[in-house]
Scaffold this active site. Structure first.
Site, PDB file in Angstrom:
ATOM      1  N   ARG A 156       7.154  -2.292  25.230  1.00 38.61           N
ATOM      2  CA  ARG A 156       6.867  -0.897  24.795  1.00 38.61           C
ATOM      3  C   ARG A 156       5.462  -0.483  25.242  1.00 38.61           C
ATOM      4  NH1 ARG A 156      10.811  -1.376  20.363  1.00 38.61           N
ATOM      5  NH2 ARG A 156      12.574  -1.688  21.750  1.00 38.61           N
ATOM      6  N   GLU A 176      20.721  -6.618   9.140  1.00 40.38           N
ATOM      7  CA  GLU A 176      20.780  -5.666  10.264  1.00 40.38           C
ATOM      8  C   GLU A 176      21.747  -6.159  11.337  1.00 40.38           C
ATOM      9  OE1 GLU A 176      17.071  -5.197  12.410  1.00 40.38           O
ATOM     10  OE2 GLU A 176      17.810  -3.514  13.568  1.00 40.38           O
ATOM     11  N   LYS A 213      21.073  -2.386   7.247  1.00 46.04           N
ATOM     12  CA  LYS A 213      20.455  -1.616   8.355  1.00 46.04           C
ATOM     13  C   LYS A 213      21.416  -1.637   9.545  1.00 46.04           C
ATOM     14  CE  LYS A 213      16.349  -1.468  11.325  1.00 46.04           C
ATOM     15  NZ  LYS A 213      14.906  -1.649  11.413  1.00 46.04           N
ATOM     16  N   SER A 264      17.415   3.196  14.906  1.00 49.33           N
ATOM     17  CA  SER A 264      17.617   4.308  15.845  1.00 49.33           C
ATOM     18  C   SER A 264      18.268   3.822  17.142  1.00 49.33           C
ATOM     19  CB  SER A 264      16.311   5.062  16.112  1.00 49.33           C
ATOM     20  OG  SER A 264      15.310   4.228  16.621  1.00 49.33           O
ATOM     21  N   GLY A 265      18.057   2.580  17.516  1.00 52.83           N
ATOM     22  CA  GLY A 265      18.849   1.932  18.561  1.00 52.83           C
ATOM     23  C   GLY A 265      18.801   2.522  19.957  1.00 52.83           C
ATOM     24  N   GLY A 266      17.759   3.274  20.294  1.00 50.94           N
ATOM     25  CA  GLY A 266      17.694   3.846  21.647  1.00 50.94           C
ATOM     26  C   GLY A 266      18.067   5.321  21.677  1.00 50.94           C
ATOM     27  N   ARG A 325      11.593   2.785  17.318  1.00 54.00           N
ATOM     28  CA  ARG A 325      11.321   3.661  18.460  1.00 54.00           C
ATOM     29  C   ARG A 325      11.313   5.145  18.092  1.00 54.00           C
ATOM     30  NH1 ARG A 325      15.672   0.655  22.076  1.00 54.00           N
ATOM     31  NH2 ARG A 325      16.309   0.072  19.980  1.00 54.00           N
TER      32      ARG A 325
HETATM   33  C1  5MM Z   1      17.036  -2.458  16.665  1.00 49.39           C
HETATM   34  O1  5MM Z   1      15.690  -2.716  16.455  1.00 49.39           O
HETATM   35  C2  5MM Z   1      15.199  -2.469  15.150  1.00 49.39           C
HETATM   36  C3  5MM Z   1      15.090  -0.999  14.865  1.00 49.39           C
HETATM   37  O2  5MM Z   1      14.362  -0.379  15.904  1.00 49.39           O
HETATM   38  P1  5MM Z   1      14.901   0.932  16.602  1.00 49.39           P
HETATM   39  O3  5MM Z   1      14.861   2.022  15.557  1.00 49.39           O
HETATM   40  O4  5MM Z   1      13.914   1.168  17.717  1.00 49.39           O
HETATM   41  O5  5MM Z   1      16.288   0.668  17.093  1.00 49.39           O
HETATM   42  C4  5MM Z   1      13.830  -3.150  15.022  1.00 49.39           C
HETATM   43  O6  5MM Z   1      13.457  -3.284  13.674  1.00 49.39           O
HETATM   44  C5  5MM Z   1      13.856  -4.499  15.694  1.00 49.39           C
HETATM   45  O7  5MM Z   1      14.636  -5.361  14.943  1.00 49.39           O
HETATM   46  C6  5MM Z   1      12.408  -4.976  15.794  1.00 49.39           C
HETATM   47  O8  5MM Z   1      11.727  -4.109  16.669  1.00 49.39           O
HETATM   48  C7  5MM Z   1      12.289  -6.398  16.271  1.00 49.39           C
HETATM   49  O9  5MM Z   1      12.947  -6.541  17.494  1.00 49.39           O
HETATM   50  P2  5MM Z   1      12.738  -7.866  18.375  1.00 49.39           P
HETATM   51  O10 5MM Z   1      13.661  -7.651  19.551  1.00 49.39           O
HETATM   52  O11 5MM Z   1      11.321  -7.857  18.814  1.00 49.39           O
HETATM   53  O12 5MM Z   1      13.094  -9.034  17.553  1.00 49.39           O
END
Ligand code: 5MM
Length: 341
Positions: free
Chosen positions: A33, A177, A219, A261-263, A293
């Site tokens: 990021r 999640e 989540k 939010s997932g992208g 994100r």
């Molecule tokens: C899916 O990622 C989680 C939610 O983030 P978005 O809203 O951007 O989709 C996020 O909490 C994620 O689990 C963390 O960023 C940790 O991810 P990593 O890949 O570093 O374990």
């Protein structure tokens, strides 16, 4: 297990008008990021960036909790206060990501399995000492040719439930999640099918492991078209498909659902959440957010690693949090974006 404390924390995390900031990016993820906006991923930059977010004036009005990464829960603000204390002083509950990220599924390398059960009990005890009151574990389910496999869905569901049992045993609210990825050219119907299957398996395992539903949060992904699909479902279709899928899979004793939010773009994530909350009344659980994100995109870009830009970045962050707080109550409108601009 102190169920009363778990329930109190879980309910506070989905209090009206509030949601969660996911700031738990692991080294690899924050590195990607930062790189995308030209910031070097040094320990000091990560500390300063997260301090910028957590010290945003008034942010506790919109955020109930923040999910931290192992490095961050041990870091201090420039004035010497632990970053978890900075959050508490804003009325925000500190949480922590406790999984150890994913590995390729053996014999099915296009799929992922989340690791981290070894040593989890010891890590949880330490995190509680460091101020965490809730935790998070992410499982990843990929849609593609012949996947997900039953083996991947079941193995991840069991790990999620086992983690949740460990967390409750340490009086820490688990946020489970199971993320069905947006990546791919699949239809919204295929996303519905895989999300429904994943959630059924997950709550079956949660039951098998004796986890208390009233002391956990879910989540999930929203039910949405694949990112590369030629047919993109509209806002109301995503909202209805998501809520209908959750009504068929998530027990009513669960106090809240906090979406990832997932992208999705910032605006999509806000619009979808708002649409769900405005179309449906009297749902058994609260519907809120736990975005990374969709809350951090613009503030991170504006900040860019520069102390001169802290105020501008904090303004953008507070604005996005306020929009999602409104959406979480079904009271968001695009006019609110324009007014702020
Ligand atoms: C899916 O990622 C989680 C939610 O983030 P978005 O809203 O951007 O989709 C996020 O909490 C994620 O689990 C963390 O960023 C940790 O991810 P990593 O890949 O570093 O374990």
């Amino acid at each position: 297990m102190n169920l009363q404390e778990l329930e109190k924390t879980a309910r506070a995390l989905v209090a009206p008008g509030k949601g969660i900031l996911a700031a738990d990016e692991s080294f690899g993820t924050i590195g990607k990021r930062f790189e995308a906006v030209g910031i070097e991923s040094s320990e000091e930059n990560r500390r300063q960036y997260r301090e910028m977010l957590f010290t945003t004036p008034g942010i506790g009005e919109y955020l109930s909790g923040v999910i931290l990464f192992d490095e961050t829960i041990r870091q201090e603000a420039s004035d010497g206060r632990p970053l978890s204390k900075v959050l508490e002083e804003q009325g925000i509950i500190p949480g922590i990501k406790v999984d150890k990220s994913t590995v390729n599924m053996p014999l099915s390398p296009d799929e992922k399995f989340t690791q981290g059960l070894d040593g989890l009990a010891e890590r949880l005890a330490e995190y509680r000492e460091l101020g965490a009151r809730f935790t998070k574990w992410r499982a990843v389910i990929t849609i593609g040719e012949g996947i997900p496999t039953r083996s991947c869905v079941e193995a991840n569901a069991e790990a999620l439930a086992m983690y949740a049992a460990f967390a409750q045993d340490h009086d820490l609210v688990p946020i489970i999640e199971p993320e069905v990825l947006i990546d791919g050219d699949h239809s919204i119907e295929r996303c519905y099918e895989v999300t429904e299957w994943t959630l059924h398996e997950t709550f079956d395992e949660v039951h098998e492991h004796g986890v208390e539903l009233s002391g956990l949060l879910l989540k999930p992904n929203m039910v949405i078209s694949g990112k590369n699909s030629s047919e993109q479902a509209g806002v109301e279709q995503v909202a209805r498909a998501t809520v209908e899928c959750l009504l068929r899979t998530v027990p009513p004793a669960v106090p809240g659902i906090v979406f990832l939010s997932g992208g999705q773009t910032d605006l999509q994530a806000t619009q979808h959440l708002n649409s769900m909350n405005s179309l449906y009344e009297g749902l058994p659980w609260e519907l809120s957010f736990s975005y990374a994100r969709a809350l951090q995109g613009q503030p991170m870009e504006l900040w860019g690693g520069s102390t001169d830009k802290v105020e501008a970045a904090q303004k953008a962050f507070a604005h996005r949090a306020k929009m999602n707080s409104a959406a979480r109550n079904g009271r968001y409108s695009e006019k609110m974006e324009q007014e702020a601009a």
